[in-house]
Design an enzyme around this catalytic site. Structure first.
Site, PDB file in Angstrom:
ATOM      1  N   ILE A  67       0.861  -1.175   0.000  1.00 13.69           N
ATOM      2  CA  ILE A  67       0.000   0.000   0.000  1.00 13.69           C
ATOM      3  C   ILE A  67       0.897   1.225   0.000  1.00 13.69           C
ATOM      4  O   ILE A  67       1.844   1.319   0.794  1.00 13.69           O
ATOM      5  CB  ILE A  67      -0.943   0.028   1.215  1.00 13.69           C
ATOM      6  CG1 ILE A  67      -1.910  -1.161   1.186  1.00 13.69           C
ATOM      7  CG2 ILE A  67      -1.727   1.338   1.264  1.00 13.69           C
ATOM      8  CD1 ILE A  67      -1.475  -2.326   1.983  1.00 13.69           C
ATOM      9  N   CYS A  68       0.625   2.131  -0.936  1.00 12.92           N
ATOM     10  CA  CYS A  68       1.340   3.402  -1.023  1.00 12.92           C
ATOM     11  C   CYS A  68       2.858   3.163  -1.110  1.00 12.92           C
ATOM     12  O   CYS A  68       3.319   2.413  -1.956  1.00 12.92           O
ATOM     13  CB  CYS A  68       0.956   4.275   0.171  1.00 12.92           C
ATOM     14  SG  CYS A  68       1.413   6.018   0.027  1.00 12.92           S
ATOM     15  N   THR A  69       3.630   3.787  -0.224  1.00 11.00           N
ATOM     16  CA  THR A  69       5.091   3.703  -0.294  1.00 11.00           C
ATOM     17  C   THR A  69       5.634   2.381   0.240  1.00 11.00           C
ATOM     18  O   THR A  69       6.851   2.197   0.282  1.00 11.00           O
ATOM     19  CB  THR A  69       5.737   4.871   0.468  1.00 11.00           C
ATOM     20  OG1 THR A  69       5.220   4.907   1.804  1.00 11.00           O
ATOM     21  CG2 THR A  69       5.426   6.199  -0.221  1.00 11.00           C
ATOM     22  N   THR A  71       3.016   3.429  -6.950  1.00 11.52           N
ATOM     23  CA  THR A  71       3.103   3.934  -5.577  1.00 11.52           C
ATOM     24  C   THR A  71       2.479   5.319  -5.582  1.00 11.52           C
ATOM     25  O   THR A  71       1.838   5.714  -6.552  1.00 11.52           O
ATOM     26  CB  THR A  71       4.564   3.945  -5.076  1.00 11.52           C
ATOM     27  OG1 THR A  71       4.586   4.317  -3.683  1.00 11.52           O
ATOM     28  CG2 THR A  71       5.413   4.925  -5.862  1.00 11.52           C
TER      29      THR A  71
END
Length: 325
Positions: A108-110, A128
């Site tokens: 998730i995300c970074t 990302t």
């Protein structure tokens, strides 16, 4: 037919983890259980110790990575800590080892930076948060970054864009496991889109790069930025510098990797976005930003954001509006 044993969804958490990267997707799986799914959520840390999130809230974990059985799905949450600095080897190992036994692995995300540091994105497509897609591609050149994607699947590896895109990814995993009807019920219960339109670039702020090194080119870009509504054809811009159109095109290509026309459009596009954010109508925004017509602005939005100006404004425009002039 559901499996006899619950599907274990393990989240890797660590010091500084972004809390919403865990809570958002976890809520999707929990809500799915209300509609007939059978997920068990497990939180693990590299050492088995509880961790402090980015909000200062302590996250209690179920155990250490090494002590937990292989999960069905292993998700690595993001953090702002490892975007500009290297991922600690122990954190990369905490992602790599369980991933080998999981049916699927995701970030998730970074959290994509942790997967990449673990070698799990080598040769794979990934995404990302829009702010750091260039950084991910630069640091891990074997990873094929897709900067506008909300989430990406490459084989059994999944990555999502920034923060709330983890909810989109979790819904996609639920749909993969239990079908579209159950996933749609979950989305409705959580009051989120089953699948949002457009890519994540619609959420990004206007991006202006460093000024051109060439004084001549800087003169032209400053002219366009100061007056987007002006006459900025290739011939007009070349005439300001008393150079040929070919020479001006070469300057733009060599320094900005674009054409004069695309540069002018990007400046007008950024201004139109700002005007829509402030509550101006689409027609007003097109005229004030210098687009020849609303239709030309609409095409620019469709090309850059995959949504119309009206759809963009419904999502991001001020609720206050502006006075008509």
């Amino acid at each position: 037919m559901h499996p006899s044993a619950p599907r274990r969804i393990a989240f890797l958490v660590y010091e500084g983890v972004t809390l919403l990267d865990v809570a958002g997707p976890a809520e999707v799986f929990t809500e799915a259980n209300r509609f007939g799914a059978d997920y068990r959520i497990v939180l693990v840390s590299p050492t088995g110790e509880d961790v402090r999130s980015n909000l200062g809230v302590t996250v209690a974990v179920d155990g250490a990575v090494a002590d937990e059985p292989a999960p069905d799905t292993y998700l690595v949450a993001g953090s702002g800590l490892h975007v500009r600095t290297s991922v600690p080897p122990e954190l990369a190992d905490a992602a790599r080892v369980p991933a080998a036994g999981a049916r699927r692995v995701g970030s998730i995300c970074t959290g994509a930076f942790i997967l990449a540091a673990a070698g799990l994105l080598d040769g794979k497509r990934a995404t990302t948060h829009w702010k750091v897609t260039h950084e991910l591609a630069t640091r891990y050149p074997t990873c094929r970054v897709e900067p506008d994607a909300i989430h990406v699947r490459d084989g059994s590896t999944y990555t999502s864009a920034g923060v709330t895109a983890g909810i989109d990814l979790a819904l996609a995993l639920v749909e993969e496991d239990h079908g579209a009807d159950l996933a749609r019920d979950v989305a409705r219960a959580l009051v989120v889109y089953m699948q949002r339109s457009g890519g994540q670039s619609q959420f990004s702020a206007p991006l202006q790069g460093p000024p051109p090194r060439s004084p001549d080119l800087r003169t032209v870009t400053d002219l366009v930025t100061a007056n987007p509504q002006g006459r900025h054809s290739l011939g007009d811009l070349a005439g300001h510098l008393n150079v040929s159109t070919r020479q001006l095109s070469r300057l733009f290509h060599d320094e900005l990797a674009t054409t004069p026309a695309r540069y002018v459009e990007s400046i007008r596009f950024d201004m139109a976005r700002a005007l829509l954010d402030q509550g101006h109508t689409a027609t007003q925004a097109a005229a004030r930003a210098g687009f020849p017509s609303y239709e030309s602005m609409r095409r620019a939005f469709a090309r850059k954001l995959s949504i119309s100006p009206a759809a963009y404004q419904r999502r991001f425009g001020t609720a206050r509006g502006v006075d008509a002039e």
